[in-house]
Scaffold this motif. Structure first.
Motif, PDB file in Angstrom:
ATOM      1  N   GLY A 261       0.738  -1.254  -0.058  1.00  0.00           N
ATOM      2  CA  GLY A 261       0.226   0.006   0.020  1.00  0.00           C
ATOM      3  C   GLY A 261       0.749   1.271   0.021  1.00  0.00           C
ATOM      4  O   GLY A 261       0.489   2.287  -0.635  1.00  0.00           O
ATOM      5  N   GLY A 262       1.902   1.204   0.683  1.00  0.00           N
ATOM      6  CA  GLY A 262       2.919   2.293   0.617  1.00  0.00           C
ATOM      7  C   GLY A 262       3.620   2.405  -0.719  1.00  0.00           C
ATOM      8  O   GLY A 262       3.764   3.572  -0.837  1.00  0.00           O
ATOM      9  N   MET A 263       4.120   1.356  -1.261  1.00  0.00           N
ATOM     10  CA  MET A 263       4.576   1.407  -2.633  1.00  0.00           C
ATOM     11  C   MET A 263       3.425   2.028  -3.530  1.00  0.00           C
ATOM     12  O   MET A 263       4.041   2.915  -4.425  1.00  0.00           O
ATOM     13  N   LEU A 264       2.062   1.937  -3.365  1.00  0.00           N
ATOM     14  CA  LEU A 264       1.201   2.256  -4.370  1.00  0.00           C
ATOM     15  C   LEU A 264       0.642   3.724  -4.193  1.00  0.00           C
ATOM     16  O   LEU A 264      -0.115   4.229  -4.635  1.00  0.00           O
ATOM     17  N   ALA A 265       1.181   4.253  -2.911  1.00  0.00           N
ATOM     18  CA  ALA A 265       0.495   5.273  -2.562  1.00  0.00           C
ATOM     19  C   ALA A 265       0.772   6.508  -3.581  1.00  0.00           C
ATOM     20  O   ALA A 265      -0.374   7.360  -3.728  1.00  0.00           O
ATOM     21  N   PRO A 266       1.854   6.563  -3.920  1.00  0.00           N
ATOM     22  CA  PRO A 266       2.021   7.634  -5.212  1.00  0.00           C
ATOM     23  C   PRO A 266       1.061   7.485  -6.201  1.00  0.00           C
ATOM     24  O   PRO A 266       0.577   8.354  -6.814  1.00  0.00           O
ATOM     25  N   ARG A 267       0.771   6.427  -6.539  1.00  0.00           N
ATOM     26  CA  ARG A 267      -0.009   5.993  -7.788  1.00  0.00           C
ATOM     27  C   ARG A 267      -1.315   6.407  -7.255  1.00  0.00           C
ATOM     28  O   ARG A 267      -2.323   6.800  -8.314  1.00  0.00           O
ATOM     29  N   ILE A 268      -1.907   6.113  -6.299  1.00  0.00           N
ATOM     30  CA  ILE A 268      -3.251   6.259  -5.697  1.00  0.00           C
ATOM     31  C   ILE A 268      -3.577   7.619  -5.760  1.00  0.00           C
ATOM     32  O   ILE A 268      -4.503   8.359  -6.283  1.00  0.00           O
ATOM     33  N   ALA A 269      -2.560   8.630  -4.972  1.00  0.00           N
ATOM     34  CA  ALA A 269      -2.513  10.001  -4.994  1.00  0.00           C
ATOM     35  C   ALA A 269      -2.483  10.712  -6.490  1.00  0.00           C
ATOM     36  O   ALA A 269      -3.436  11.543  -6.826  1.00  0.00           O
TER      37      ALA A 269
END
Length: 419
Positions: A261-269
């Protein structure tokens, strides 16, 4: 000796619940373990692993278990989970002194990939006196709806009213079928963090992951499983849900992702239609998936007495068993590069006793975002992957022991949100 060669637990592979009617093969393997048939068991392992397995050690395994835990009293029912070509079958074993879970992992060719015995613990809540003394919160249930997916969720908010609206965090899961509390063994880090943050005026939304709710149907409905269908798509809907909550400041919505989830946080944002005030990466992985898996297997080899060659062979075997679309999406995604394209505050927290996501990932974030205004890095030397303070580098068995999220993590988040 018991640990050597048998910890083949796939912490990087999401396993989806499966209804299995026939456990004859799994039961036969367990009987062979009990009877000390090491040669027969080793012959059933995948060729890439077989040569590294000492048949004599396999033969002695059950005898060692009984010496440590007494005679077997009874065996519980089998259950199964599947991820792509891998099948995990488990049952509980109740000995005179304690209880264990037997786990058998096989591939689509019915080769054994690994088996292991892990402690079976009665779920233990976080020290309720401590949490209750520090937390003043109220919770209510809701749903995060994304098309045909309806994901049960919990809103956690402060009890005391403020003159201003509350900021809100949306928790995003690690790999696998994880519930809204981030449950791992007796630990529920999302729930604990949400309730303790509420005492400082920070609301939050946490939800059950789609693979947790829908199990085997997830793959059927997804079409193909990628980072987006596993994590990102539902996180985007959760952000929209959080921004509409009563009492919440829709301009102060934060995404807080753990590990994957932390790895994907930039993509989510980046993809969010809701303005994201900032992202929080808790042990956010930054290395490519294949490299991360190799590093984990190498660490396990050091604690179990294996060789680097054996670890590399196993990690390559496990990686190639993931679906091609999943591997392709993972290879194409650049978390640090995506974060560089964002103009928002970011907080990266990493534990020094975390063997899954390590200083190597933390330094990639640091180098990639060096000098960026509003970006903070917090290194927590004593914390493990769940951000519990531990006296040494963690091992997988540690996840079966209860613990509390470090106060330093809470303070870092509160400071970042700006309360």
């Amino acid at each position: 000796m018991m640990k050597k060669c048998f910890w083949l637990w796939l912490l990087m592979l999401p396993l989806l619940p499966l209804q299995a009617d026939d456990f004859e093969r799994a039961q036969r393997v367990l009987v062979q373990v009990r009877q000390g048939q090491g040669d027969s068991l080793v012959a059933q392992f995948h060729p890439a692993i077989r040569e590294a397995l000492p048949a004599e050690a396999v033969s002695q395994l059950w005898k060692q278990l009984e010496q440590e835990r007494g005679a077997l009293l009874r065996q519980g029912p089998w259950r199964a989970e599947r991820r792509d070509t891998l099948l995990l079958e488990q049952c509980h074993l109740y000995f005179e002194k304690d209880s264990l879970t037997f786990s058998l992992l096989t591939d689509s060719c019915r080769y054994i990939v690994g088996f292991h015995f892990t402690p079976l613990l009665v779920p233990v809540e976080y020290a309720p006196e401590k949490v209750q003394a520090e937390v003043d919160y109220e919770e209510r249930d809701t749903l995060v709806v994304n098309g045909r997916y309806r994901l049960p969720a919990t809103i956690c908010q402060p009890v005391r009213q403020r003159d201003s609206l509350w900021p809100v965090l949306v928790f995003v899961h690690d790999v696998g079928p994880v519930d809204r509390d981030g449950t791992l063994g007796p630990n529920k880090p999302f729930r604990e963090t949400a309730r303790r943050l509420a005492a400082s005026g920070i609301a939050s939304l946490r939800y059950d992951k789609r693979s947790f709710v829908y199990g085997a149907r997830t793959n059927e409905w997804n079409g193909v499983t990628t980072y987006d269908t596993e994590v990102v798509d539902d996180a985007l809907r959760a952000l929209e849900c959080a921004a509409r909550l009563p009492g919440v400041d829709s301009l102060r919505v934060y995404v807080a992702g753990h590990s994957l989830g932390g790895m994907l946080a930039p993509r989510i944002a980046m993809l969010s239609r809701v303005p994201v005030a900032g992202l929080i990466a808790l042990a956010g992985a930054a290395r490519p998936l294949q490299e991360l898996l190799q590093a984990q297997m190498r660490y396990m080899a050091t604690v179990q007495g294996g060789t680097m060659a054996e670890a590399d062979s196993l990690s390559n075997f496990l990686y190639t068993r993931m679906s091609e679309p999943y591997r392709a999406f993972a290879a194409a995604y650049n978390p640090v590069g995506t974060a560089r394209g964002l103009r928002m505050p970011m907080l990266f927290l990493q534990g020094g006793h975390d063997y899954q996501v390590t200083r190597a990932d933390f330094q990639l974030w640091q180098r990639g975002l060096e000098g960026r205004e509003g970006v903070r890095f917090v290194w927590l030397e004593e914390c493990d992957h769940l951000f519990r303070e531990t006296p040494r580098m963690a091992v997988p068995e540690d996840y079966m022991q209860p613990g509390n999220v470090s106060d330093r993590v809470l303070r870092a988040i509160i400071s970042f949100v700006g309360l």
